[in-house]
Write a protein that holds these residues in place. Structure first.
Motif, PDB file in Angstrom:
ATOM      1  N   HIS A  98      13.105  17.367  66.519  1.00 55.62           N
ATOM      2  CA  HIS A  98      13.481  18.691  67.117  1.00 55.62           C
ATOM      3  C   HIS A  98      13.874  19.340  66.076  1.00 55.62           C
ATOM      4  O   HIS A  98      15.046  19.148  65.421  1.00 55.62           O
ATOM      5  N   ASP A  99      13.191  20.776  65.867  1.00 52.34           N
ATOM      6  CA  ASP A  99      14.023  21.731  64.854  1.00 52.34           C
ATOM      7  C   ASP A  99      14.300  20.957  63.315  1.00 52.34           C
ATOM      8  O   ASP A  99      15.401  21.088  62.912  1.00 52.34           O
ATOM      9  N   SER A 100      13.221  20.232  63.002  1.00 51.74           N
ATOM     10  CA  SER A 100      13.327  19.570  61.520  1.00 51.74           C
ATOM     11  C   SER A 100      14.404  18.769  61.385  1.00 51.74           C
ATOM     12  O   SER A 100      14.834  18.351  60.585  1.00 51.74           O
ATOM     13  N   MET A 101      14.744  17.992  62.793  1.00 50.83           N
ATOM     14  CA  MET A 101      15.700  16.949  62.606  1.00 50.83           C
ATOM     15  C   MET A 101      15.180  15.890  63.481  1.00 50.83           C
ATOM     16  O   MET A 101      14.190  16.115  64.377  1.00 50.83           O
ATOM     17  N   LEU A 102      15.136  14.414  62.975  1.00 49.41           N
ATOM     18  CA  LEU A 102      14.655  13.323  63.587  1.00 49.41           C
ATOM     19  C   LEU A 102      15.946  12.603  64.529  1.00 49.41           C
ATOM     20  O   LEU A 102      16.973  12.406  63.598  1.00 49.41           O
ATOM     21  N   PHE A 103      15.884  12.428  65.480  1.00 50.45           N
ATOM     22  CA  PHE A 103      16.878  11.850  66.544  1.00 50.45           C
ATOM     23  C   PHE A 103      16.534  10.416  66.606  1.00 50.45           C
ATOM     24  O   PHE A 103      15.059   9.983  67.077  1.00 50.45           O
ATOM     25  N   ILE A 104      17.024   9.142  66.403  1.00 56.94           N
ATOM     26  CA  ILE A 104      16.770   8.005  66.759  1.00 56.94           C
ATOM     27  C   ILE A 104      17.915   7.530  67.752  1.00 56.94           C
ATOM     28  O   ILE A 104      18.941   7.440  67.454  1.00 56.94           O
TER      29      ILE A 104
ATOM     30  N   LEU B  75      15.250  16.477  58.045  1.00 56.39           N
ATOM     31  CA  LEU B  75      13.839  16.113  57.535  1.00 56.39           C
ATOM     32  C   LEU B  75      13.515  17.420  56.366  1.00 56.39           C
ATOM     33  O   LEU B  75      12.187  17.518  56.205  1.00 56.39           O
ATOM     34  N   VAL B  76      14.466  18.059  55.807  1.00 56.31           N
ATOM     35  CA  VAL B  76      14.322  18.571  54.630  1.00 56.31           C
ATOM     36  C   VAL B  76      13.380  17.975  53.499  1.00 56.31           C
ATOM     37  O   VAL B  76      12.481  18.508  53.083  1.00 56.31           O
ATOM     38  N   ASP B  77      13.446  16.648  53.426  1.00 59.97           N
ATOM     39  CA  ASP B  77      12.650  15.886  52.554  1.00 59.97           C
ATOM     40  C   ASP B  77      12.153  14.832  53.512  1.00 59.97           C
ATOM     41  O   ASP B  77      12.709  14.023  53.934  1.00 59.97           O
ATOM     42  N   PRO B  78      10.782  15.387  54.054  1.00 62.07           N
ATOM     43  CA  PRO B  78      10.102  14.280  54.908  1.00 62.07           C
ATOM     44  C   PRO B  78      10.283  12.953  54.657  1.00 62.07           C
ATOM     45  O   PRO B  78      10.088  11.979  55.434  1.00 62.07           O
ATOM     46  N   ASP B  79      10.024  12.722  53.288  1.00 57.96           N
ATOM     47  CA  ASP B  79       9.627  11.199  52.812  1.00 57.96           C
ATOM     48  C   ASP B  79      11.249  10.401  52.658  1.00 57.96           C
ATOM     49  O   ASP B  79      11.210   9.361  52.848  1.00 57.96           O
TER      50      ASP B  79
ATOM     51  N   SER C 233       5.965   6.451  67.776  1.00 61.62           N
ATOM     52  CA  SER C 233       5.551   7.219  66.625  1.00 61.62           C
ATOM     53  C   SER C 233       5.589   8.569  66.949  1.00 61.62           C
ATOM     54  O   SER C 233       5.546   9.075  68.216  1.00 61.62           O
ATOM     55  N   VAL C 234       6.139   9.408  65.986  1.00 57.74           N
ATOM     56  CA  VAL C 234       6.475  10.874  65.752  1.00 57.74           C
ATOM     57  C   VAL C 234       5.858  11.432  64.478  1.00 57.74           C
ATOM     58  O   VAL C 234       5.807  10.580  63.754  1.00 57.74           O
ATOM     59  N   GLY C 235       5.261  12.662  64.764  1.00 57.03           N
ATOM     60  CA  GLY C 235       4.757  13.143  63.560  1.00 57.03           C
ATOM     61  C   GLY C 235       5.626  14.537  62.966  1.00 57.03           C
ATOM     62  O   GLY C 235       6.258  15.274  63.970  1.00 57.03           O
ATOM     63  N   TYR C 236       5.439  14.827  61.746  1.00 55.42           N
ATOM     64  CA  TYR C 236       6.243  15.830  61.302  1.00 55.42           C
ATOM     65  C   TYR C 236       5.769  16.189  59.924  1.00 55.42           C
ATOM     66  O   TYR C 236       5.711  15.107  59.000  1.00 55.42           O
ATOM     67  N   GLY C 237       4.940  17.445  59.749  1.00 54.14           N
ATOM     68  CA  GLY C 237       4.391  17.793  58.605  1.00 54.14           C
ATOM     69  C   GLY C 237       3.163  16.878  58.409  1.00 54.14           C
ATOM     70  O   GLY C 237       2.458  16.713  59.369  1.00 54.14           O
TER      71      GLY C 237
ATOM     72  N   VAL D  54       5.547   5.877  52.563  1.00 53.33           N
ATOM     73  CA  VAL D  54       6.396   6.762  51.612  1.00 53.33           C
ATOM     74  C   VAL D  54       7.819   6.783  51.803  1.00 53.33           C
ATOM     75  O   VAL D  54       8.636   7.509  50.925  1.00 53.33           O
ATOM     76  N   GLY D  55       8.264   6.213  52.935  1.00 53.84           N
ATOM     77  CA  GLY D  55       9.500   6.201  52.996  1.00 53.84           C
ATOM     78  C   GLY D  55       9.987   5.124  54.057  1.00 53.84           C
ATOM     79  O   GLY D  55       9.047   4.702  54.724  1.00 53.84           O
ATOM     80  N   PHE D  56      11.342   4.833  54.341  1.00 47.05           N
ATOM     81  CA  PHE D  56      11.698   3.953  55.289  1.00 47.05           C
ATOM     82  C   PHE D  56      13.264   4.024  55.783  1.00 47.05           C
ATOM     83  O   PHE D  56      14.111   4.669  54.973  1.00 47.05           O
ATOM     84  N   LEU D  57      13.534   3.951  57.010  1.00 44.28           N
ATOM     85  CA  LEU D  57      14.989   4.184  57.451  1.00 44.28           C
ATOM     86  C   LEU D  57      15.024   3.022  58.302  1.00 44.28           C
ATOM     87  O   LEU D  57      14.409   2.612  59.511  1.00 44.28           O
ATOM     88  N   PRO D  58      16.199   2.155  58.130  1.00 45.97           N
ATOM     89  CA  PRO D  58      16.449   1.174  58.737  1.00 45.97           C
ATOM     90  C   PRO D  58      17.098   1.627  60.292  1.00 45.97           C
ATOM     91  O   PRO D  58      17.711   2.558  60.304  1.00 45.97           O
ATOM     92  N   SER D  59      16.643   0.778  61.186  1.00 45.03           N
ATOM     93  CA  SER D  59      16.754   1.276  62.597  1.00 45.03           C
ATOM     94  C   SER D  59      16.743   0.302  63.449  1.00 45.03           C
ATOM     95  O   SER D  59      15.843  -0.899  63.226  1.00 45.03           O
TER      96      SER D  59
END
Length: 205
Positions: free
Chosen positions: A149-155, A165-169, A103-107, A136-141
């Protein structure tokens, strides 16, 4: 000077424990607060803990009146003397989410890897500004190894993916590295990212 831990007394609701470690020779308990809002479910094993802007996220396997399943809780830890329970979601693995890891959090969002029989397997995005913690959202992974890091999600997984993550949803894919074999972690120093890969060790970007 504070250390956050998890406590699960036998047969009792789990708690987040906050310890003052400013003096290692005299560690003291600052506060203790339930991880779930009531006595059901009762976490049997914790899977992970993450914090973002004093918001704590806890994933766990739990026993419930509805059977064994997985869940997560959100607790506001901004006031260490008075943690505030926000909400939790519990999922019976036979009919809902299962395999909640990482789990990671942003906003106001928390990003948790898991499987849903309809939505699919990947990173599910929950809004913790609503105590109901709606999806509110989903990313296949294929991986639960996430870093923000710096408004970016690294998977990190079979490939390494970077999302804006400009649009976090609805994170947008901005980069993907598919020739790494598999990546297990990423670290940052200044403007550089260091990716740990199975093909050729640590790469610098």
């Amino acid at each position: 000077d504070l250390l956050y831990g998890l406590n699960r007394p036998t047969g009792l609701p789990a708690t987040v424990v906050i310890l003052d470690v400013s003096d290692p020779s005299d560690i003291t308990l600052v506060a203790e607060h339930p991880v779930v809002g009531d006595a059901d479910p009762i976490p049997a094993a914790f899977l992970g803990m993450d914090m973002n802007d004093s918001i704590g996220y806890f994933t766990y396997i739990a026993n419930s009146v509805n059977g064994i399943g997985m869940g997560f809780s959100v607790v506001d830890l901004s006031d260490s003397m008075n943690p505030v329970y926000i909400g939790h979601r519990f999922f019976n693995g036979t009919e809902d989410f299962f395999g909640l890891f990482g789990s990671v959090g942003y906003g106001s969002n928390v990003y948790i890897y898991g499987h849903h029989p309809v939505i699919g397997t990947g990173v599910h995005i929950f809004d913790h500004s609503d105590p109901a913690l709606p999806v509110v959202g989903f990313l296949p992974s294929d991986s639960y190894k996430m870093t923000i890091h710096d408004s970016m999600l690294f998977i990190n997984g079979v490939s390494a993916r970077v999302y804006d993550l400009v649009d976090p949803d609805a994170p947008s894919l901005i980069s993907e590295f598919s020739n790494v074999g598999s990546s297990t972690s990423v670290s940052f120093f200044g403007d550089d990212a260091f990716l740990n890969t199975s093909n050729d060790g640590i790469r610098r970007y």
